[in-house]
Design an enzyme around this catalytic site. Structure first.
Site, PDB file in Angstrom:
ATOM      1  N   ASP A 208     -19.944 -70.403  17.364  1.00  0.00           N
ATOM      2  CA  ASP A 208     -18.635 -70.526  18.014  1.00  0.00           C
ATOM      3  C   ASP A 208     -18.818 -70.934  19.459  1.00  0.00           C
ATOM      4  O   ASP A 208     -19.925 -70.932  20.003  1.00  0.00           O
ATOM      5  CB  ASP A 208     -17.777 -69.271  17.844  1.00  0.00           C
ATOM      6  CG  ASP A 208     -18.303 -68.072  18.608  1.00  0.00           C
ATOM      7  OD1 ASP A 208     -19.171 -68.238  19.485  1.00  0.00           O
ATOM      8  OD2 ASP A 208     -17.843 -66.957  18.345  1.00  0.00           O
ATOM      9  N   ASN A 216      -9.083 -72.692  27.311  1.00  0.00           N
ATOM     10  CA  ASN A 216      -7.640 -72.745  27.064  1.00  0.00           C
ATOM     11  C   ASN A 216      -6.849 -72.297  28.284  1.00  0.00           C
ATOM     12  O   ASN A 216      -5.832 -72.914  28.648  1.00  0.00           O
ATOM     13  CB  ASN A 216      -7.271 -71.862  25.862  1.00  0.00           C
ATOM     14  CG  ASN A 216      -7.636 -72.507  24.531  1.00  0.00           C
ATOM     15  OD1 ASN A 216      -7.656 -73.729  24.402  1.00  0.00           O
ATOM     16  ND2 ASN A 216      -7.932 -71.684  23.536  1.00  0.00           N
ATOM     17  N   ASP A 225      -8.002 -77.843  21.927  1.00  0.00           N
ATOM     18  CA  ASP A 225      -7.943 -78.578  20.660  1.00  0.00           C
ATOM     19  C   ASP A 225      -8.803 -79.833  20.715  1.00  0.00           C
ATOM     20  O   ASP A 225      -9.456 -80.200  19.721  1.00  0.00           O
ATOM     21  CB  ASP A 225      -6.495 -78.968  20.338  1.00  0.00           C
ATOM     22  CG  ASP A 225      -5.650 -77.775  19.914  1.00  0.00           C
ATOM     23  OD1 ASP A 225      -6.221 -76.699  19.656  1.00  0.00           O
ATOM     24  OD2 ASP A 225      -4.411 -77.919  19.848  1.00  0.00           O
ATOM     25  N   GLU A 251     -12.189 -70.772  17.041  1.00  0.00           N
ATOM     26  CA  GLU A 251     -13.333 -71.554  17.516  1.00  0.00           C
ATOM     27  C   GLU A 251     -14.595 -71.239  16.717  1.00  0.00           C
ATOM     28  O   GLU A 251     -15.708 -71.555  17.162  1.00  0.00           O
ATOM     29  CB  GLU A 251     -13.577 -71.287  19.003  1.00  0.00           C
ATOM     30  CG  GLU A 251     -14.096 -69.906  19.360  1.00  0.00           C
ATOM     31  CD  GLU A 251     -12.994 -68.873  19.565  1.00  0.00           C
ATOM     32  OE1 GLU A 251     -13.262 -67.860  20.235  1.00  0.00           O
ATOM     33  OE2 GLU A 251     -11.874 -69.082  19.063  1.00  0.00           O
TER      34      GLU A 251
END
Length: 336
Positions: A208, A216, A225, A251
């Protein structure tokens, strides 16, 4: 009674009856009935043709012994050929069947001689190169020494496209286009079965993104994204065709690596880690930023191996990497 007989025998009355009455000449009546029947048959043919066009349904009749084949007008249209220049035959039909489907078509025709039914879905290649899907249904009707198949052919290309789309949606992640968790787990179970039967090596990489929430929060969710989509595209481009990259959620990602031992899997994970580190991302405001990942690697090991066990080891390795600084690859301690 006499008056009644005189009225019936009256010449003018008899002539009027034969000339303008309801009985008429039997020949004229028969001709009218034949004409009405012809018109009704023509109307039914037009209706049948229209229904066949709407349903993309053609009619055909094949003589297996004589290699003769009759096609309705819609059948010519389905196969993309001109009835003025193309002569249908069983050989010509088989030449248009997709090579990968010819064996199943011929097997269905042979089975029809045993159970009386021909039912097969296959592809055809039209003269312009377009590949279409068709569904054939037919009955086997022996006629003396001949072997007759009478059936229909329906163009199901759009149905097949829809089925393919639904299948893709059921196994892929909408955002990234990678496989989803459900499909990943199905394939992992299949590979475990192969490992137990043949002892073929298989490895799993879980990874991840490091500090993804910070990406974010700092650059916005569209930037996050963008990271997921771009890295997913790289995975599809750089991994082998038989490797299974999947997005498990958020993620979190996974790689299923068939025919891959632990040492080779660590090398794959390291290449992916380095690849992500080399990428430059840009926010909607034009700010450039980077991302990194941490990977946990495990391989099938031992006769008692389970899906739960290999995923647990890979997950433990991943979080050991997180605890020891992130942006690294941690694997099982034993060799594959």
């Amino acid at each position: 009674m006499k008056g009644s007989h005189n009225h019936i025998d009256d010449g003018s009355s008899t002539e009027e009856t034969h000339g303008g009455g309801s009985c008429g000449d039997p020949g004229d009546r028969l001709r009218r009935e034949l004409e009405e029947a012809r018109e009704e048959i023509a109307h039914l043919k037009r209706t049948l043709h229209r229904v066949q066009q709407i349903a993309r349904l053609g009619y055909w009749r094949a003589s297996l012994k004589a290699n003769e084949l009759y096609w309705s007008e819609v059948t010519y249209d389905i196969f993309g050929v001109d009835p003025e220049t193309f002569t249908p035959s069983i050989r010509a039909f088989k030449a248009m069947v997709h090579p990968d489907d010819l064996e199943s078509v011929e097997a269905s025709m042979r089975r029809a001689e045993q159970d009386g039914s021909h039912d097969v879905v296959h592809r055809i290649i039209r003269p312009d190169g377009e590949i279409r899907w068709v569904h054939e249904l037919a009955d086997y009707v022996p006629e003396g020494d001949d072997q007759i198949l009478i059936g229909t052919v329906r163009d199901i290309t759009e149905q097949k496209k829809l089925e393919l789309r639904l299948r893709q949606l059921s196994r892929t992640d909408e955002l990234t286009g990678l496989f989803n968790r459900r499909y990943f787990m199905q394939r992992l179970l299949q590979e475990l079965a192969r490992y137990r039967r043949y002892g073929r090596p298989t490895s799993v990489v879980l990874f991840d993104f490091d500090h993804f929430k910070r990406i974010n929060d700092t650059h916005g969710h569209p930037a996050g994204d963008q990271v997921l989509v771009k890295v997913s595209k790289l995975l599809r481009e750089r991994l082998r065709t038989n490797d299974i990259p999947a997005r498990l959620g958020g993620e979190e990602f996974a790689l299923l690596l068939p025919e891959t031992g632990l040492e080779e899997a660590v090398g794959v994970a390291e290449k992916v880690r380095q690849l992500v580190l080399e990428q430059a991302f840009t926010s909607e405001e034009g700010h450039r930023f980077e991302a990194s990942i941490t990977c946990g690697v495990s391989a099938f090991h031992g006769a008692e191996e389970t899906v739960e066990a290999i995923l647990h080891r890979a997950d433990q390795n991943l979080y050991q990497g997180k605890r020891t600084g992130r942006n690294r690859v941690i694997s099982d301690e034993w060799d594959s």
